[in-house]
Design an enzyme around this catalytic site. Structure first.
Site, PDB file in Angstrom:
ATOM      1  N   LYS A   7       0.731  -0.935   0.039  1.00 56.14           N
ATOM      2  CA  LYS A   7       0.192   0.345   0.115  1.00 56.14           C
ATOM      3  C   LYS A   7       0.686   1.051  -0.257  1.00 56.14           C
ATOM      4  O   LYS A   7       1.707   0.990   0.804  1.00 56.14           O
ATOM      5  CB  LYS A   7      -0.746   0.310   1.166  1.00 56.14           C
ATOM      6  CG  LYS A   7      -1.710   1.216   1.489  1.00 56.14           C
ATOM      7  CD  LYS A   7      -2.613   1.337   2.336  1.00 56.14           C
ATOM      8  CE  LYS A   7      -3.042   2.336   2.986  1.00 56.14           C
ATOM      9  NZ  LYS A   7      -3.780   2.777   3.879  1.00 56.14           N
TER      10      LYS A   7
ATOM     11  N   ASP B 141      -2.323   9.715   4.051  1.00 55.36           N
ATOM     12  CA  ASP B 141      -3.063   9.381   4.074  1.00 55.36           C
ATOM     13  C   ASP B 141      -4.522  10.086   4.929  1.00 55.36           C
ATOM     14  O   ASP B 141      -4.359  10.535   5.949  1.00 55.36           O
ATOM     15  CB  ASP B 141      -3.778   8.140   5.001  1.00 55.36           C
ATOM     16  CG  ASP B 141      -5.266   8.086   4.728  1.00 55.36           C
ATOM     17  OD1 ASP B 141      -6.138   8.786   4.437  1.00 55.36           O
ATOM     18  OD2 ASP B 141      -5.658   6.727   5.744  1.00 55.36           O
TER      19      ASP B 141
ATOM     20  N   LYS C  73      -9.994  13.354   8.681  1.00 53.71           N
ATOM     21  CA  LYS C  73      -9.825  12.354  10.247  1.00 53.71           C
ATOM     22  C   LYS C  73      -8.914  14.085  10.923  1.00 53.71           C
ATOM     23  O   LYS C  73      -9.263  14.632  10.705  1.00 53.71           O
ATOM     24  CB  LYS C  73      -7.918  11.907   9.959  1.00 53.71           C
ATOM     25  CG  LYS C  73      -7.850  10.692   8.808  1.00 53.71           C
ATOM     26  CD  LYS C  73      -6.428   9.792   9.402  1.00 53.71           C
ATOM     27  CE  LYS C  73      -6.513   8.695   8.453  1.00 53.71           C
ATOM     28  NZ  LYS C  73      -6.588   7.481   8.948  1.00 53.71           N
TER      29      LYS C  73
ATOM     30  N   ASP D 256       1.301   6.106   5.954  1.00 54.20           N
ATOM     31  CA  ASP D 256       0.882   5.239   5.207  1.00 54.20           C
ATOM     32  C   ASP D 256       1.264   4.638   3.683  1.00 54.20           C
ATOM     33  O   ASP D 256       0.081   3.972   3.059  1.00 54.20           O
ATOM     34  CB  ASP D 256      -0.896   5.520   5.070  1.00 54.20           C
ATOM     35  CG  ASP D 256      -2.523   5.056   4.649  1.00 54.20           C
ATOM     36  OD1 ASP D 256      -1.785   4.291   5.841  1.00 54.20           O
ATOM     37  OD2 ASP D 256      -2.903   5.677   4.716  1.00 54.20           O
TER      38      ASP D 256
ATOM     39  N   ASP E  31     -11.876   7.905   3.917  1.00 54.56           N
ATOM     40  CA  ASP E  31     -11.105   6.756   4.530  1.00 54.56           C
ATOM     41  C   ASP E  31     -10.057   5.978   4.640  1.00 54.56           C
ATOM     42  O   ASP E  31      -9.569   5.089   4.775  1.00 54.56           O
ATOM     43  CB  ASP E  31     -10.871   7.529   6.190  1.00 54.56           C
ATOM     44  CG  ASP E  31     -10.049   7.611   6.965  1.00 54.56           C
ATOM     45  OD1 ASP E  31      -8.589   7.648   6.120  1.00 54.56           O
ATOM     46  OD2 ASP E  31      -9.584   7.856   7.796  1.00 54.56           O
TER      47      ASP E  31
ATOM     48  N   GLU F   9      -9.178   4.228   2.359  1.00 52.73           N
ATOM     49  CA  GLU F   9      -9.117   4.048   1.086  1.00 52.73           C
ATOM     50  C   GLU F   9      -8.282   3.105   0.536  1.00 52.73           C
ATOM     51  O   GLU F   9      -7.777   2.688  -0.924  1.00 52.73           O
ATOM     52  CB  GLU F   9      -8.542   5.871   0.513  1.00 52.73           C
ATOM     53  CG  GLU F   9      -6.758   5.647   1.144  1.00 52.73           C
ATOM     54  CD  GLU F   9      -6.853   5.723   2.285  1.00 52.73           C
ATOM     55  OE1 GLU F   9      -7.547   5.973   3.527  1.00 52.73           O
ATOM     56  OE2 GLU F   9      -5.691   4.634   3.309  1.00 52.73           O
TER      57      GLU F   9
ATOM     58  N   ARG G 128      -7.736  -0.012   0.877  1.00 49.46           N
ATOM     59  CA  ARG G 128      -8.067  -1.150   0.336  1.00 49.46           C
ATOM     60  C   ARG G 128      -8.694  -0.971  -0.735  1.00 49.46           C
ATOM     61  O   ARG G 128      -8.935  -1.543  -2.218  1.00 49.46           O
ATOM     62  CB  ARG G 128      -9.634  -1.532   0.978  1.00 49.46           C
ATOM     63  CG  ARG G 128     -10.740  -0.666   1.080  1.00 49.46           C
ATOM     64  CD  ARG G 128     -11.833  -1.277   2.814  1.00 49.46           C
ATOM     65  NE  ARG G 128     -11.173  -0.604   3.710  1.00 49.46           N
ATOM     66  CZ  ARG G 128     -11.896  -0.959   4.866  1.00 49.46           C
ATOM     67  NH1 ARG G 128     -12.215  -1.926   5.403  1.00 49.46           N
ATOM     68  NH2 ARG G 128     -10.924  -0.426   6.382  1.00 49.46           N
TER      69      ARG G 128
HETATM   70  N1  BES Z   1      -4.527   4.700   6.897  1.00 46.68           N
HETATM   71  C1  BES Z   1      -5.351   3.944   8.167  1.00 46.68           C
HETATM   72  C2  BES Z   1      -5.407   3.136   9.517  1.00 46.68           C
HETATM   73  C3  BES Z   1      -4.220   3.760   9.887  1.00 46.68           C
HETATM   74  C4  BES Z   1      -4.430   3.511  11.003  1.00 46.68           C
HETATM   75  C5  BES Z   1      -2.869   3.001   9.377  1.00 46.68           C
HETATM   76  C6  BES Z   1      -4.419   4.589  12.829  1.00 46.68           C
HETATM   77  C7  BES Z   1      -2.240   3.942  10.945  1.00 46.68           C
HETATM   78  C8  BES Z   1      -2.412   4.070  12.036  1.00 46.68           C
HETATM   79  C9  BES Z   1      -6.769   4.160   6.679  1.00 46.68           C
HETATM   80  O1  BES Z   1      -6.742   4.375   5.632  1.00 46.68           O
HETATM   81  C10 BES Z   1      -8.006   3.796   7.602  1.00 46.68           C
HETATM   82  O2  BES Z   1      -8.046   6.056   7.411  1.00 46.68           O
HETATM   83  N2  BES Z   1      -8.542   2.843   8.195  1.00 46.68           N
HETATM   84  C11 BES Z   1     -10.042   3.413   8.637  1.00 46.68           C
HETATM   85  C12 BES Z   1     -10.948   3.014   8.242  1.00 46.68           C
HETATM   86  C13 BES Z   1     -12.345   2.770   8.366  1.00 46.68           C
HETATM   87  C14 BES Z   1     -12.932   4.594   8.054  1.00 46.68           C
HETATM   88  C15 BES Z   1     -13.235   2.199   7.445  1.00 46.68           C
HETATM   89  C16 BES Z   1      -9.977   3.303  10.253  1.00 46.68           C
HETATM   90  O3  BES Z   1      -8.933   1.854  10.410  1.00 46.68           O
HETATM   91  O4  BES Z   1     -10.046   3.724  11.011  1.00 46.68           O
HETATM   92 ZN    ZN Z   2      -4.730   5.547   4.730  1.00 47.56          ZN
HETATM   93 ZN    ZN Z   3      -7.321   6.129   5.501  1.00 45.49          ZN
END
Ligand code: BES
Ligand code: ZN
Ligand code: ZN
Length: 498
Positions: free
Chosen positions: A266, A271, A278, A289, A348, A350, A352
């Site tokens: 990835k 992000d 966020k 990220d 967010d 993104e 996947r």
């Molecule tokens: N990049 C983040 C996941 C992440 C969080 C990585 C903390 C490293 C540290 C990912 O893209 C994300 O924001 N995921 C969301 C998904 C949700 C909106 C379904 C999450 O996990 O909150």
């Molecule tokens: Zn991310």
């Molecule tokens: Zn994200």
């Protein structure tokens, strides 16, 4: 810091810091430590009498020694219980002595060969672990800081010629793996302003150039991605001024390849969450990220030197996730490269989305197996904390082998199930799939299930969610300080070496 092996006697070595060791509960030092103990008139033995030292792993005791031996100071490091002794203990014990050497401003450090005297660990592996522990502990992301204090030399000193030769080989092995992890650490620690998608492209090109022909890099820019219908990757990139890229590196061994392996990372270079932005604190470290991409690049950095007998493909979907005027809006439906459609509800989630296309592209290379690395879900951190990655996969053998490799590398990975009954959570009313679930529960698994939709059924696949351990908010252990960790680089190199 230069790392060397040398045939010699510890008690004759002139240096700033001399490192010897003791197992927990061993009150009569033998070998190199015994020789130093004798030279310092039993001072090390006395530590036990006074209860100053028990030999617990990473426990240290330092004393001035110049009146007895040529070394200015001696550091005794505990190796822990003999039964628990392994490569990870060697890494940690070495790292703790490097950290102490830095505090003492020692420039020349000579160390006993940890593990070489004890059964179980081959000298070459012991020296490899020492090298990794030393280099990773010495690592500092200090580009933006001016602090000069450096250790100049770290010397593994060994009495026997045969073991010294093995140590030399182990040092070469350890340098390759540690440098690869450090390469990934640097990429993660660098700001998003420096590491844009185009910078990852440059890195891939440079790695290919330095490989002297064993690695090629194919780059797909926005125009080519449009022709390929990589709409999922393009959709996430829409909110940013930075153009997206798909990076495809190919390593080919000399002679016939035993297997074809695809490694997918990835590569979201920042992000912010997109329109579903966020909160500020959640964004502070989101330069991390692209850690999955950094893992793949780190691995490729080592491939030309390690020359494994596999054909290895490194695939990265690189873009930013930003809320610009053209950004993807919740409710948008995208037709991914595979032809399957996805409803994007949460911008967010993104990773996947971009992985849908990069994994599908990886599948098109007809590999025997695919491993992906992604800072994918906060839910994974809720489940396993900051130090443990999750692994999910369609092939138990592959998952087990990666887990075994991670044990040896000292990286923690725990398996989560790709639990089919949760599939209903990624079904959309208006498209084939959707990128978020109605409930927040099981988020690491449902993200894994969505990725699975884009991997060919007949390919062994493992997904590693490195959201927790890719970036350390605080010091994790003696050789992993705050910041990018290079997680999964050494595990994968270990995996490829078997
Ligand atoms: N990049 C983040 C996941 C992440 C969080 C990585 C903390 C490293 C540290 C990912 O893209 C994300 O924001 N995921 C969301 C998904 C949700 C909106 C379904 C999450 O996990 O909150
Ligand atoms: Zn991310
Ligand atoms: Zn994200």
């Amino acid at each position: 810091m230069e790392i060397l092996a040398k045939k010699g006697k510890l008690e004759e070595e002139k240096c700033d810091l001399l490192v010897v060791n003791l197992f927990e509960g061993v009150t009569e030092p033998h070998g190199g430590t015994g020789a130093i103990n004798e030279a310092v008139e039993g001072f090390i033995e006395e530590l036990f009498v006074d209860d100053k030292f028990k030999g617990k792993l990473c426990q240290i005791f330092t004393f001035r020694a110049l009146e007895w031996i040529p070394a200015k100071r001696v550091l005794v490091v505990g190796l822990g219980k003999r039964d628990d002794f392994d490569e990870e203990a060697i890494r940690k014990a070495t790292a703790v002595s490097i950290n102490e050497a830095k505090k003492l401003k020692a420039k020349q450090v000579v160390s006993i060969f940890h593990g070489a005297g004890v059964g179980g660990i081959k000298p070459r592996f012991a020296a490899k672990a020492m090298t990794e522990g030393a280099m990773l502990a010495d690592y500092n992301f200090n580009k933006y800081k001016s602090n000069g204090q450096e250790i100049k030399e770290f010397i593994i000193c060994e009495k026997l010629q045969g073991k010294t030769n093995q140590a030399e080989k182990g040092i070469v092995d350890g340098k390759i793996t540690a440098e690869a992890a450090i390469y990934a650490r640097d990429l993660v620690n660098e700001s998003s302003e420096e590491i844009k998608p185009s910078k990852l492209v440059e890195c891939a090109r440079e790695i290919a150039k330095e490989s002297k022909g064993s690695i090629r890099a194919r780059i797909y820019d926005k125009e080519k991605l449009e022709k390929m219908k990589a709409n999922a990757l393009l959709t996430i990139a829409k909110g940013s001024h930075e153009p997206p890229y798909l990076i495809h590196m190919i390593y080919k061994p000399e002679g016939k390849a035993k297997k074809k392996i695809a490694l997918v990372g990835k590569g979201i270079t920042f992000d912010c969450g997109g329109l579903c932005i966020k909160p500020a604190e959640a964004m502070f470290n989101m330069k991390c990220d692209m850690a999955g991409a950094a893992t793949v690049l780190g691995i490729f950095k080592a491939l030309a030197e390690l020359q494994p007998k596999y054909e290895i493909h490194g695939i990265i979907g690189a873009c930013e996730n930003m809320p610009g005027g053209g950004a993807v809006k919740p409710g948008e439906v995208v037709k991914t490269m595979s032809g399957k459609t996805m409803e994007i509800l949460h911008t967010d989630a993104e990773g996947r989305v971009t992985l849908a296309d990069t994994l599908f592209y990886a599948g098109k290379q007809k590999p025997d197996m695919i491993i992906d690395y992604a800072t994918l879900t906060g839910a994974c951190m809720i489940a396993l904390g900051e130090e443990i990655a999750a692994i999910m996969g369609t092939n138990e053998d592959l998952v087990q082998k990666i887990k075994e490799s991670s044990e040896l590398a000292g990286e923690k990975i725990w398996e989560l199930p790709l639990y089919q009954p949760y599939d209903f959570m990624i079904k959309s009313k208006i498209a084939d799939t959707k990128n978020t679930t109605p409930k927040k529960y099981g988020g690491a698994i449902t993200a894994g299930l969505l990725l699975k939709e884009f991997v060919p059924k007949d390919v062994a696949w493992a997904h590693i969610d490195i959201a927790g351990p890719a970036f350390a908010e605080k010091k994790i252990n003696e050789y992993t300080k705050e910041g990018g960790t290079g997680f999964a680089v050494r595990t994968t190199l270990e995996f490829l070496s078997h």
